[in-house]
Design a protein around this motif. Structure first.
Motif, PDB file in Angstrom:
ATOM      1  N   LEU A   1      -6.144  -4.746  28.745  1.00 22.15           N
ATOM      2  CA  LEU A   1      -7.352  -4.046  29.167  1.00 22.15           C
ATOM      3  C   LEU A   1      -8.546  -4.441  28.305  1.00 22.15           C
ATOM      4  CD1 LEU A   1      -5.910  -0.487  29.887  1.00 22.15           C
ATOM      5  CD2 LEU A   1      -6.806  -2.102  31.575  1.00 22.15           C
ATOM      6  N   LEU A   2      -8.317  -4.556  27.006  1.00 22.07           N
ATOM      7  CA  LEU A   2      -9.385  -5.001  26.113  1.00 22.07           C
ATOM      8  C   LEU A   2      -9.844  -6.404  26.496  1.00 22.07           C
ATOM      9  CD1 LEU A   2      -7.951  -3.699  22.732  1.00 22.07           C
ATOM     10  CD2 LEU A   2     -10.169  -3.063  23.693  1.00 22.07           C
ATOM     11  N   GLY A   3      -8.888  -7.268  26.826  1.00 23.40           N
ATOM     12  CA  GLY A   3      -9.225  -8.624  27.213  1.00 23.40           C
ATOM     13  C   GLY A   3     -10.074  -8.649  28.469  1.00 23.40           C
ATOM     14  N   PHE A   4      -9.709  -7.843  29.465  1.00 23.28           N
ATOM     15  CA  PHE A   4     -10.489  -7.787  30.705  1.00 23.28           C
ATOM     16  C   PHE A   4     -11.906  -7.320  30.407  1.00 23.28           C
ATOM     17  CE2 PHE A   4     -12.068  -6.256  34.698  1.00 23.28           C
ATOM     18  CZ  PHE A   4     -11.496  -7.092  35.647  1.00 23.28           C
ATOM     19  N   ARG A   5     -12.014  -6.303  29.564  1.00 24.40           N
ATOM     20  CA  ARG A   5     -13.332  -5.776  29.217  1.00 24.40           C
ATOM     21  C   ARG A   5     -14.189  -6.822  28.513  1.00 24.40           C
ATOM     22  NH1 ARG A   5     -13.806  -2.045  24.150  1.00 24.40           N
ATOM     23  NH2 ARG A   5     -13.746  -4.158  23.303  1.00 24.40           N
ATOM     24  N   ASP A   6     -13.635  -7.436  27.455  1.00 30.44           N
ATOM     25  CA  ASP A   6     -14.422  -8.338  26.625  1.00 30.44           C
ATOM     26  C   ASP A   6     -14.650  -9.704  27.265  1.00 30.44           C
ATOM     27  OD1 ASP A   6     -14.528  -6.348  24.762  1.00 30.44           O
ATOM     28  OD2 ASP A   6     -13.214  -7.301  23.305  1.00 30.44           O
ATOM     29  N   LEU A   7     -13.621 -10.247  27.913  1.00 30.56           N
ATOM     30  CA  LEU A   7     -13.688 -11.621  28.403  1.00 30.56           C
ATOM     31  C   LEU A   7     -14.135 -11.738  29.853  1.00 30.56           C
ATOM     32  CD1 LEU A   7     -10.437 -12.994  26.719  1.00 30.56           C
ATOM     33  CD2 LEU A   7     -12.793 -13.049  25.876  1.00 30.56           C
ATOM     34  N   VAL A   8     -14.120 -10.623  30.581  1.00 32.60           N
ATOM     35  CA  VAL A   8     -14.567 -10.664  31.974  1.00 32.60           C
ATOM     36  C   VAL A   8     -15.853  -9.856  32.151  1.00 32.60           C
ATOM     37  CG1 VAL A   8     -13.988 -10.110  34.365  1.00 32.60           C
ATOM     38  CG2 VAL A   8     -12.229 -11.024  32.844  1.00 32.60           C
ATOM     39  N   LEU A   9     -15.832  -8.583  31.755  1.00 25.93           N
ATOM     40  CA  LEU A   9     -16.989  -7.726  31.998  1.00 25.93           C
ATOM     41  C   LEU A   9     -18.164  -8.032  31.072  1.00 25.93           C
ATOM     42  CD1 LEU A   9     -15.338  -4.268  32.662  1.00 25.93           C
ATOM     43  CD2 LEU A   9     -15.933  -6.081  34.270  1.00 25.93           C
TER      44      LEU A   9
END
Length: 205
Positions: free
Chosen positions: A159-167
């Motif tokens: 979830l952290l990865g999606f937030r930082d690397l996508v959003l």
């Protein structure tokens, strides 16, 4: 949910920090405390010819590309991870997942959103989130089920990865300003899950 809600969201997201700046809450980002050990482990993993590790890497990237697991593949992957946990590389599996496999996998997600323009990007982001949250995330959790007792779980790291690397990397603020008067329900769900202080499973599904 109206357009007036959108401009305040980017600021909230940027308050959450990044992968490299840890904060004392669940949705704060992890940071490696021993970078030399991680880099040594990464080199060892890259040089390793272990069929067990290769099968895990292949499966994870395939999941991010939209593929599923074959019959009995999950059992084999779990056994391979148990085997790796008993090896000298066992303590680095989570770090390698976070810094290599997850980052590589999320590139496919980011590129899909980048291909769209204007209002369609919000719709694509909603579709991408739906697939990530309902398909990719549970599959990653299942693959890495044997990995227990870490500071952050595979779910949290993903979830952290999606937030930082996508959003954040994809300029969420610009996307929201282009959004229609009512945000898709998937986007609202995503914002609730990834907001500061959120905990796994606490937001509506």
């Amino acid at each position: 949910m109206t357009r007036g809600f959108a401009p305040s969201l980017p600021a909230e997201f940027h308050k959450m920090g990044s992968f490299r700046r840890p904060r004392p809450r669940f949705m704060s980002s992890p940071v490696l405390s021993d970078l030399p050990r991680f880099h040594a482990a990464r080199q060892a993993l890259q040089l390793s010819s272990s069929s067990a590790w290769n099968s895990v890497q292949t499966a994870v990237i395939n999941v991010f590309k939209g593929g599923g697991l074959q019959s009995n593949e999950l059992y084999v992957l779990n056994e391979n991870i148990r085997q790796l946990l008993k090896s000298a590389l066992g303590s680095f599996i989570t770090d390698y997942f976070q810094n290599q496999l997850l980052a590589k996998g999320l590139l496919f997600v980011e590129e899909k959103i980048k291909l769209c323009e204007g209002d369609s990007r919000i719709e694509v982001l909603a579709e991408v989130w739906d697939h990530f949250f309902t398909e990719t995330l549970p599959t990653l959790q299942a693959i890495f089920y044997p990995v227990q007792g870490q500071e952050l779980t595979i779910r949290q790291i993903s979830l952290l990865g999606f937030r930082d690397l996508v959003l954040l990397k994809g300029k969420l603020g610009d996307l929201l300003l282009l959004a229609p008067s009512k945000l898709p329900s998937s986007i609202v769900q995503m914002l609730l899950i990834l907001q500061p202080g959120a905990t796994p499973g606490s937001a509506p599904r």
